[in-house]
Write an enzyme that holds these catalytic residues in place. Structure first.
Site, PDB file in Angstrom:
ATOM      1  CE  LYS A 140      -3.746   1.758   2.844  1.00 50.31           C
ATOM      2  NZ  LYS A 140      -4.471   1.531   4.236  1.00 50.31           N
ATOM      3  CB  SER A 215      -7.519   3.659   2.927  1.00 47.68           C
ATOM      4  OG  SER A 215      -7.178   2.680   3.810  1.00 47.68           O
ATOM      5  CB  ILE A 236      -7.608   3.053  11.147  1.00 44.81           C
ATOM      6  CG1 ILE A 236      -7.752   3.408  12.575  1.00 44.81           C
ATOM      7  CG2 ILE A 236      -8.234   4.064  10.311  1.00 44.81           C
ATOM      8  CD1 ILE A 236      -6.936   4.846  12.834  1.00 44.81           C
ATOM      9  CB  SER A 239      -8.438   0.725   5.612  1.00 43.45           C
ATOM     10  OG  SER A 239      -9.028   1.852   5.699  1.00 43.45           O
TER      11      SER A 239
END
Ligand code: NAG
Length: 579
Positions: A140, A215, A236, A239
């Protein structure tokens, strides 16, 4: 009289001067920013071109070599073939680069090709004993890799390359893994979509009209599209799990602090009460387990001594005794979509048939937990830090809906009071974004949140549960809807609780699910539910997953349940196709 006119004239001139001055300053700032973004984009183009050239060269040097069968090998088989020498690690890496480039051109999921991966091949043999010897992996964007930006999708963090590799990258490299690509994220990472002003929007591999989720969205899109066999992300508030569910792949959010966060960039730092967690994403559960095993070793415990030195418990992962499995469909906060419910029902039936004991479980007070504990503590600063990151440059469309969060506190309070009459749910969320007003308030809120965790565990233990299965948001949603918090409760609850949680794809949306969605009633009675229907529509064929949960530090038990569910699901599909 004259002097008065002179005064007016001087004031006017001053005004014009100031106006010109600020116009000039703003346009300079804008130009600077645009230049910075251009440089970042050019850098990405350049390294992607290098990757293309590398593949071209390799293929010219090895004419007639067919790279495609490599892409179908599951991780254990691939690993075995590299180890016994029937596959060369350079062939494998080039095969993955080629595929990742192809997937990237369709989905826009990569932010950098790591040219160092090619250099890593030179002495890869020295890592022959590593658990991931010769395996190309993706990471990521916010995971530090020396020499590359970790922007979190925020313009202000462009052009600040990492000084060294993050701990997870160091450990996986020592295990023989070859990180070769960084993947896209949403602006500031706080979103269930994947779009930012630097690298643009990533789309879903199964339907280009839908988001890949966020995310850890670029990872999910790349792995779901076949361009990577193993990736790392962070979670969190869902994600890792939400994008994995949207793209039909597996992911584990381990217990926070089981894996080192050193060298992970984020926009909000120092916030200790809702913890981010690093974890793996892959096509199957065995790959997740292998990655956890590779990470949980002495190297990581030495590089980051704040991590409890708990090695991977293979015997727990491989155990096969019967489990007491709690389950719930509606968490009392948001009614699941028909597809989410059906996926859960199927998972429940598979596990019951396999001899496990399934017990209804009611998670206590989820609405309070999500609003009062999760959101209020996560946004305790009144969104000040997030907004400071969004000041520079444009705000991406997928963040627009979150824009009211940036308003002054008193205005948000007023708005939530007014909205409370017609839209109590939205009013309550808006109220959470106002933040807490003192340290004393924060500590008080943290204390009630701690009590909640123990209340939850008590319910769990009353039923003597080993693990729990429950829904996860799905199928993949349309663009620009993700600012809505109504879809997050299933994932975010386990960030608040800090329980390990993972997702496994179970089924796909049917025409009947779609039909039932039209009659979806929801819990909020109104606007939020209508939007929920809208964002989930037109999704026939898209993946649906189920979430598996265990108590803190029992990551291996969570993975074991996931593996079993995956196996049962595959068996069922086989027998269905045979019939
Ligand atoms: C909305 O109204 C209800 C009932 O009067 C109250 O309990 C709640 O705290 C209000 N919420 C907000 C955000 O003002």
């Amino acid at each position: 009289m004259d002097s008065e006119w002179t005064l007016v004239a001087v004031a006017l001139l001053c005004g014009i001067f100031c106006w010109c001055f600020f116009q000039l300053k703003w346009s300079r700032q804008k130009e600077n920013l645009e230049r910075k973004l251009q440089t970042a984009r050019k850098r990405r183009e350049a390294c992607l071109k290098q990757a293309e050239e590398a593949v071209g060269r390799f293929k010219a040097e090895h004419p007639g070599l067919d790279l495609s069968p490599i892409m179908d090998l599951p991780l254990p088989e691939l690993s075995q073939q590299i180890r016994d020498g029937s596959l060369q690690s350079d062939v494998v890496l080039h095969a993955y680069i080629e595929k990742a480039l192809e997937v990237n051109s369709k989905l826009n999921c990569g932010t950098a090709f790591l040219t160092e991966s090619l250099k890593q091949l030179e002495d890869i043999e020295t890592h022959k004993d590593g658990l991931l010897y010769g395996i190309p992996i993706s990471i990521k964007e916010n995971i530090d890799y020396k020499g590359y930006d970790s922007t979190c999708g925020v313009s202000g963090m462009v052009n600040s390359p990492a000084a060294q590799d993050s701990v997870v990258v160091k450990v996986l490299k020592r295990q023989g893994a070859i990180p070769f690509i960084k993947t896209n994220v949403p602006q500031a990472l706080y979103n269930y979509e994947c779009s930012n002003p630097i690298y643009g929007t990533t789309v879903n591999p199964h339907n280009l009209q839908k988001t890949c989720g966020g995310s850890t969205g670029g990872e999910a899109a790349l792995i779901g599209g076949g361009g990577s066999i193993l990736g790392l992300g962070s979670d969190i508030g869902g994600s890792l799990r939400i994008p994995a569910a949207f793209c039909g792949v597996c992911a584990l959010k381990p217990t926070a602090n089981r894996i080192s966060l050193l060298g992970m960039n984020s926009c909000v730092k120092g916030m200790k009460s809702v913890l981010s967690s690093v974890g793996p994403m892959a096509r199957d559960v065995n790959s997740l387990a292998l990655c956890m095993r590779a990470l949980l070793n002495k190297d990581m415990f030495t590089l980051d001594p704040t991590i409890p030195p708990l090695p991977f418990k293979q015997e727990v992962y491989e155990s096969s005794e019967r489990l007491r499995i709690g389950y719930y469909d509606n968490d009392g906060y948001m009614q699941p979509s028909p597809g989410m419910s059906r996926a859960l029902q199927e998972a429940r039936a598979f596990l019951e048939q396999a001899g496990h004991k399934l017990v209804p479980f009611k998670p206590p007070r989820v609405q309070t937990a999500i609003h009062e504990y999760f959101l209020k503590i996560l946004l305790a600063d009144g969104c000040a830090i997030i907004n400071s990151h969004l000041k520079e440059g444009s705000i991406n469309l997928c963040m627009q809906i979150g824009r009211p969060y940036g308003l002054p506190r008193f205005l948000k309070k007023m708005m939530s009071l007014v909205l409370n009459v017609t839209h109590p749910h939205i009013a309550s969320v808006l109220d959470c974004t106002c933040g807490l007003s003192s340290v004393a308030d924060l500590w008080k809120q943290q204390n009630v949140a701690e009590n909640y965790i123990h209340e939850f565990i008590e319910e769990w233990e009353k039923l003597q549960l080993d693990v729990v299965i429950c829904p996860i948001l799905g199928p993949a949603i349309d663009f620009t809807y993700s600012g809505l918090t109504s879809g997050m409760s299933y994932a975010a609850l386990y960030n608040l609780l800090n329980f390990p949680a993972g997702v496994v794809p179970i089924t796909t949306v049917t025409a009947e699910d779609e039909d039932q969605l039209r009659h979806y009633k929801g819990t909020f009675g109104g606007y939020a539910d209508k939007l929920f229907i809208k964002m989930l529509q037109d999704a026939v064929g898209l993946p649906l997953a189920v979430q598996c949960v265990s108590l803190p530090w029992q990551d291996e038990l969570c993975l074991r349940l996931m593996r079993e569910l995956e196996t049962l699901c595959a068996k069922n599909q086989q027998s269905n196709t045979r019939q």
